[in-house]
Design an enzyme around this catalytic site. Sequence first.
Site, short mmCIF file in Angstrom:
data_model
loop_
_atom_site.label_atom_id
_atom_site.label_comp_id
_atom_site.label_asym_id
_atom_site.label_seq_id
_atom_site.Cartn_x
_atom_site.Cartn_y
_atom_site.Cartn_z
N GLU A 173 2.56 -7.04 -1.80
CA GLU A 173 1.15 -7.24 -1.44
C GLU A 173 0.94 -8.50 -0.60
O GLU A 173 0.07 -9.33 -0.92
CB GLU A 173 0.27 -7.27 -2.70
CG GLU A 173 0.25 -5.94 -3.42
CD GLU A 173 -0.80 -5.83 -4.52
OE1 GLU A 173 -1.43 -6.85 -4.89
OE2 GLU A 173 -0.98 -4.72 -5.02
N GLU A 292 2.66 1.21 -6.61
CA GLU A 292 1.75 0.79 -7.69
C GLU A 292 0.56 1.73 -7.65
O GLU A 292 -0.16 1.79 -6.64
CB GLU A 292 1.27 -0.66 -7.51
CG GLU A 292 2.30 -1.69 -7.89
CD GLU A 292 1.75 -3.12 -7.87
OE1 GLU A 292 0.57 -3.32 -8.19
OE2 GLU A 292 2.54 -4.02 -7.52
O1 AHR Z 1 0.14 -4.38 -11.56
C1 AHR Z 1 -0.63 -5.55 -11.61
C2 AHR Z 1 -0.73 -6.26 -10.27
O2 AHR Z 1 -1.49 -5.50 -9.39
C3 AHR Z 1 0.56 -6.52 -9.52
O3 AHR Z 1 1.19 -7.67 -9.92
C4 AHR Z 1 0.08 -6.65 -8.11
O4 AHR Z 1 1.07 -6.26 -7.18
C5 AHR Z 1 -1.16 -5.80 -8.05
O5 AHR Z 1 -2.22 -6.45 -7.45
#
Ligand code: AHR
Length: 507
Positions: A173, A292
Amino acid sequence: MNTAHLTIDPAFCVGPVDRRLFGSFVEHMGRCVYTGIYEPDHPSADEEGFRRDVLELVRELGVSVVRYPGGNFVSGYNWEDGIGPREDRPTRLELAWHSLETNEFGLNEFVSWARRARLETMLAVNLGTRGLDAARNLIEYCNHPKGTYWSDLRIAHGFKEPHDIKLWCLGNEMDGTWQIGHKTADEYGRVAAETAKAMRLVDPAIELVACGSSSRAMPTFGAWEATVLEHTYDYVDYISLHAYYERVDDDLDSFLASAVDMDTFIEGVAATCDHIGAKKRSAKKLRLSFDEWNVWYMTDYHNREPHDWIPSPRLIEDTFNVSDAVVVGSLLISLLRHADRVEVACQAQLANVIGPIRTEPSGPAWRQTIFYPFATVARYARGEVLRVEPRSSRYETKKYGDVPIVDAVATLDRDTGELVLFAVNRDTNKPLTLTASLRSLPAYTVHKFTVLTGEFATANTEVDPTRVRMTDSSAASVADGSLTAKLPPLSWNVLRLRPAAAMTDTH
Ligand code: AHR
């Protein structure tokens, strides 16, 4: 009565079901690692400190690949802190989640745990506070056989054979201002391209994921991907997507339609990849890594009380209900529907931190509601994904406008002959009659129909851990080449069909 009609035909093949779609994510965040998968003092702990009760649930969940060690955590992480004798490992301030990292669990523990859970590993490198040099050393430590400083150090740490880690994320990210070492798209693109080149020089067989946007709502979404890919297209195999969904302002109708956003997100990123590929006259087709995704009540997280610097604080331990499970089911349908582009997907995260598995320190482990859609898709989606083009009653949502009440996708395993239809009914009050034409599969009949349903707020808890689960339904049958099934209100549905001749096996 709501209705839906669809067609299941092996000719409507999207692509193979890649097992890597059933990935998960273990971050050094909250209690995902400590007291989640690892708790040496727990009664079920094995000789390496891994919770056996959790390992059993991970296997039942059917996870294929697991991403590690972050997440935002990785952008401030020194991987060398987590290797070698435990007594020499430093305790550090962990800045991403404002906690203390003892480094008791590190890279080699993770690799051992993943082997025990029979999972492929996917590692992220730190492109926040560190960069190319730390990344090339890390891959040499992991993947080089022997005879160099880092590979011999791994051997000295008890791992004679290389870890042979194939999948690597180039940071996490990096478009987010919250990210430690956040970069502009040009800054990140340059670093990612050079790091990718160096990592491939160490091990040409690896697959690399460049950071896409941390959500489709980011102001830089689209432009970020295009600029990053201008720099990295020739050096990477995947670009990442991240998305979390929540019910905001009690708007359950919009929340249940979250997969509409996921569909649009995937299609937008694929189009951007192809645009850059076309500009570069490249024969290569970039793949997507949705590394994610989940439901996350993020608004609650942002409104939380600050906590002290402590190891493994309780962070985002959301308790998931029936509506969350239906949304997770529909997100899995979206991922399968795009199996021609999305080849890796990781639900975030595995245990406690918005995880399908919850644990208590020294206590039990149990399945959250969202465990079930994941486990049923990971178990029964085999072979090829088939588009089914449902036409159903529709409803109006504030966020996404007019949305179909039903979403569905099918898979066909040509080896066993098993055909599986996954479907959600988003109507919270009314059941729905679904009919499906099996025009090219005339001998098929229903083998098993299982359903997750209930009042939207019902959840599994430590005291009532099996309140929500999959149950058998007899409300499905095939007649004259047409399947008819009754989907309960607010439900996740798994219909398994087999050719009549194969009906003797009852599993
Ligand atoms: O999964 C929780 C968080 O969400 C992770 O660390 C990040 O990559 C995202 O913003």
